[in-house]
Design an enzyme around this catalytic site. Structure first.
Site, PDB file in Angstrom:
ATOM      1  N   LYS A 118      49.997  41.997  50.274  1.00 39.46           N
ATOM      2  CA  LYS A 118      50.567  41.418  49.051  1.00 39.46           C
ATOM      3  C   LYS A 118      52.078  41.593  48.983  1.00 39.46           C
ATOM      4  O   LYS A 118      52.771  40.750  48.424  1.00 39.46           O
ATOM      5  CB  LYS A 118      49.923  42.044  47.806  1.00 39.46           C
ATOM      6  CG  LYS A 118      48.491  41.577  47.616  1.00 39.46           C
ATOM      7  CD  LYS A 118      48.064  41.705  46.170  1.00 39.46           C
ATOM      8  CE  LYS A 118      46.695  41.081  45.980  1.00 39.46           C
ATOM      9  NZ  LYS A 118      46.126  41.358  44.678  1.00 39.46           N
ATOM     10  N   LYS A 202      40.222  35.161  54.602  1.00 32.17           N
ATOM     11  CA  LYS A 202      39.384  35.318  53.404  1.00 32.17           C
ATOM     12  C   LYS A 202      39.647  34.177  52.411  1.00 32.17           C
ATOM     13  O   LYS A 202      40.800  33.768  52.255  1.00 32.17           O
ATOM     14  CB  LYS A 202      39.754  36.660  52.755  1.00 32.17           C
ATOM     15  CG  LYS A 202      38.802  37.129  51.694  1.00 32.17           C
ATOM     16  CD  LYS A 202      39.323  38.367  50.994  1.00 32.17           C
ATOM     17  CE  LYS A 202      40.435  38.031  50.039  1.00 32.17           C
ATOM     18  NZ  LYS A 202      40.843  39.112  49.124  1.00 32.17           N
ATOM     19  N   LYS A 205      42.044  33.071  45.753  1.00 31.92           N
ATOM     20  CA  LYS A 205      42.603  32.280  44.651  1.00 31.92           C
ATOM     21  C   LYS A 205      44.033  31.874  44.956  1.00 31.92           C
ATOM     22  O   LYS A 205      44.539  30.902  44.430  1.00 31.92           O
ATOM     23  CB  LYS A 205      42.713  33.138  43.384  1.00 31.92           C
ATOM     24  CG  LYS A 205      41.456  33.642  42.783  1.00 31.92           C
ATOM     25  CD  LYS A 205      41.809  34.667  41.680  1.00 31.92           C
ATOM     26  CE  LYS A 205      40.599  35.421  41.207  1.00 31.92           C
ATOM     27  NZ  LYS A 205      40.888  36.538  40.331  1.00 31.92           N
TER      28      LYS A 205
HETATM   29  P1  TYM Z   1      39.733  40.687  42.731  1.00 36.74           P
HETATM   30  O1  TYM Z   1      40.063  40.262  41.351  1.00 36.74           O
HETATM   31  O2  TYM Z   1      40.645  40.277  43.841  1.00 36.74           O
HETATM   32  O3  TYM Z   1      38.289  40.195  43.116  1.00 36.74           O
HETATM   33  C1  TYM Z   1      37.171  40.452  42.278  1.00 36.74           C
HETATM   34  C2  TYM Z   1      35.934  40.693  43.127  1.00 36.74           C
HETATM   35  O4  TYM Z   1      35.690  39.565  43.975  1.00 36.74           O
HETATM   36  C3  TYM Z   1      35.545  40.015  45.325  1.00 36.74           C
HETATM   37  N1  TYM Z   1      36.056  38.958  46.214  1.00 36.74           N
HETATM   38  C4  TYM Z   1      35.366  38.457  47.247  1.00 36.74           C
HETATM   39  N2  TYM Z   1      34.138  38.713  47.715  1.00 36.74           N
HETATM   40  C5  TYM Z   1      33.713  38.006  48.787  1.00 36.74           C
HETATM   41  N3  TYM Z   1      34.475  37.056  49.418  1.00 36.74           N
HETATM   42  C6  TYM Z   1      35.730  36.773  48.986  1.00 36.74           C
HETATM   43  N4  TYM Z   1      36.461  35.833  49.585  1.00 36.74           N
HETATM   44  C7  TYM Z   1      36.228  37.486  47.842  1.00 36.74           C
HETATM   45  N5  TYM Z   1      37.398  37.448  47.151  1.00 36.74           N
HETATM   46  C8  TYM Z   1      37.277  38.374  46.166  1.00 36.74           C
HETATM   47  C9  TYM Z   1      36.395  41.273  45.407  1.00 36.74           C
HETATM   48  O5  TYM Z   1      35.989  42.092  46.481  1.00 36.74           O
HETATM   49  C10 TYM Z   1      36.106  41.902  44.055  1.00 36.74           C
HETATM   50  O6  TYM Z   1      34.896  42.631  44.096  1.00 36.74           O
HETATM   51  N6  TYM Z   1      41.143  45.469  43.015  1.00 36.74           N
HETATM   52  C11 TYM Z   1      40.105  44.590  42.537  1.00 36.74           C
HETATM   53  C12 TYM Z   1      39.825  44.695  41.058  1.00 36.74           C
HETATM   54  C13 TYM Z   1      39.548  46.069  40.541  1.00 36.74           C
HETATM   55  C14 TYM Z   1      38.345  46.793  40.720  1.00 36.74           C
HETATM   56  C15 TYM Z   1      38.547  48.015  40.005  1.00 36.74           C
HETATM   57  C16 TYM Z   1      37.153  46.542  41.393  1.00 36.74           C
HETATM   58  C17 TYM Z   1      40.393  46.824  39.790  1.00 36.74           C
HETATM   59  N7  TYM Z   1      39.776  47.993  39.457  1.00 36.74           N
HETATM   60  C18 TYM Z   1      37.552  48.979  39.961  1.00 36.74           C
HETATM   61  C19 TYM Z   1      36.170  47.523  41.347  1.00 36.74           C
HETATM   62  C20 TYM Z   1      36.368  48.720  40.640  1.00 36.74           C
HETATM   63  C21 TYM Z   1      40.527  43.157  42.813  1.00 36.74           C
HETATM   64  O7  TYM Z   1      41.694  42.847  42.932  1.00 36.74           O
HETATM   65  O8  TYM Z   1      39.510  42.269  42.783  1.00 36.74           O
END
Ligand code: TYM
Length: 344
Positions: A118, A202, A205
């Site tokens: 990032k 991957k 968004k």
């Molecule tokens: P974020 O917002 O990027 O994504 C949310 C969830 O979607 C999953 N994900 C995917 N799974 C499969 N294939 C993909 N291409 C894909 N893109 C996204 C992510 O693995 C995630 O589960 N850091 C985290 C948010 C967060 C969090 C937490 C998660 C903050 N605090 C505490 C768990 C526990 C994030 O940026 O997710």
């Protein structure tokens, strides 16, 4: 709470930045909904403070937060069964994050691949918040002493760090297993949904090409077009998963089909083995439209009442704070910070 005597507590989070993709849905949200039906407590958080680690237009951030709540409700999250709230309304997250900033080591954070991705080439210009992102994530989970965290594969390293922070805190302050070591739940056929344009990348968004992903609010026409244009290879589908080695785009489409239909990728291959993509893609498009379009219709209806959405977030935050605040107070006691009597 659903079952406070149950030892399993599920927590997960998602950022309110842009539309949800089918990657978020299959890798996380669809599984959150399934877990909600089980006995354990389920706590789901919209991590708006994490979104703020890169600059967000304030008006858009409020909008995307409400849109995300609407999408999650439309996907089947039920605020009567799960706690659904936004992170910034529960101060315990930021408070515990500071304590964890003092527990985690700079060397640990330097190894985080998401920060490297990032921050890009000019790390010096990244925000301090982006660097410390994983300690806030650890705080999200441990403010509830959550034991299980359903996420996609890209979050695995952050969960390992969460476990390291929990262990070091327990050890430094000699408090046994005060914090549990949370288990990642990375399961199913779609733990890493890949871009439709490049099977090595991957689905995200933030990809510049909208044709690299399926958004939960795409129309049926657009979903059909995106799947039709998805990159593939010239060979028919094989009999076994082994034969999909070296064919990342084909494997990705099979995995998406499997996750959408709640089947194993092997079973999907049995059905389509020997078939060309010209046969498989329309079937995949049909399945995707059947599952995704009702979600976007519900989402649009829910967004007509922003007050209802704000009420859900407010009620969820109140319940979340009731769990997290006593844990933070215990942490402050452990660390040696003086509290007002009324706060103990
Ligand atoms: P974020 O917002 O990027 O994504 C949310 C969830 O979607 C999953 N994900 C995917 N799974 C499969 N294939 C993909 N291409 C894909 N893109 C996204 C992510 O693995 C995630 O589960 N850091 C985290 C948010 C967060 C969090 C937490 C998660 C903050 N605090 C505490 C768990 C526990 C994030 O940026 O997710």
């Amino acid at each position: 709470m659903k079952n406070s005597s149950n030892e399993k507590r599920i927590f997960s989070g998602i950022q309110p930045t842009g539309n949800l993709t089918i990657g978020n849905y299959l890798g996380a949200v669809k599984r959150w909904v399934k877990l909600q039906a089980e006995k354990s407590d389920t706590i789901y958080c919209i991590v708006d403070l994490h979104a703020a680690t890169t600059w967000q237009d304030p008006r858009e951030l409020r909008e995307t937060t409400r849109e995300l709540v609407a999408s999650l409700l439309a996907c089947g999250l039920n605020p009567k069964e799960s706690i659904l709230f936004n992170q910034s309304q529960v101060s315990a997250h930021s408070e515990l994050a500071w304590i964890f900033n003092c527990v985690a080591r700079i060397g640990w954070l330097n190894r985080m691949t998401q920060f490297k991705d990032k921050a890009g080439k000019d790390k010096e210009k990244a925000s301090v918040g982006l660097f410390a992102y994983p300690t806030l994530m650890a705080a999200d989970i441990l403010a509830y002493k959550a034991t299980h965290v359903p996420v996609g594969e890209d979050q695995k390293q952050h969960l390992e760090l969460t476990r390291d922070i929990a262990s070091k805190f327990n050890l430094d302050y000699k408090v046994g297993d005060f914090f549990p070591l949370p288990e990642p739940l990375i399961e199913g056929a779609a733990t890493r949904v890949m871009s439709l344009r490049d099977g090595q990348k991957k689905m995200s968004k933030s990809d510049a090409s909208d044709f690299s992903r399926i958004n939960l609010n795409d129309s049926s026409d657009l979903i059909n077009q995106k799947i039709k244009k998805a990159k593939t290879d010239p060979y028919p589908l094989p009999d076994s998963l082994d034969e999909l080695q070296g064919r990342p785009e084909a494997l990705n489409l099979i995995n998406i089909y499997a996750a959408l239909s709640d089947r194993a990728p092997e079973t999907v291959l049995e059905e389509f083995s020997g078939r060309e993509f010209s046969y498989f893609k329309p079937k995949l498009a049909e399945l995707t439209v059947d599952q995704i379009c009702p979600i976007s219709d519900k989402m649009k209806a829910l967004l007509k009442d922003p007050n209802y959405i704000d009420c859900i977030l407010h009620e969820g935050s109140t319940t979340a704070a009731q769990i997290a605040n006593p844990i933070i107070h215990e942490v402050y006691e452990i660390v040696g910070l003086i509290r007002k009597r009324s706060q103990l």
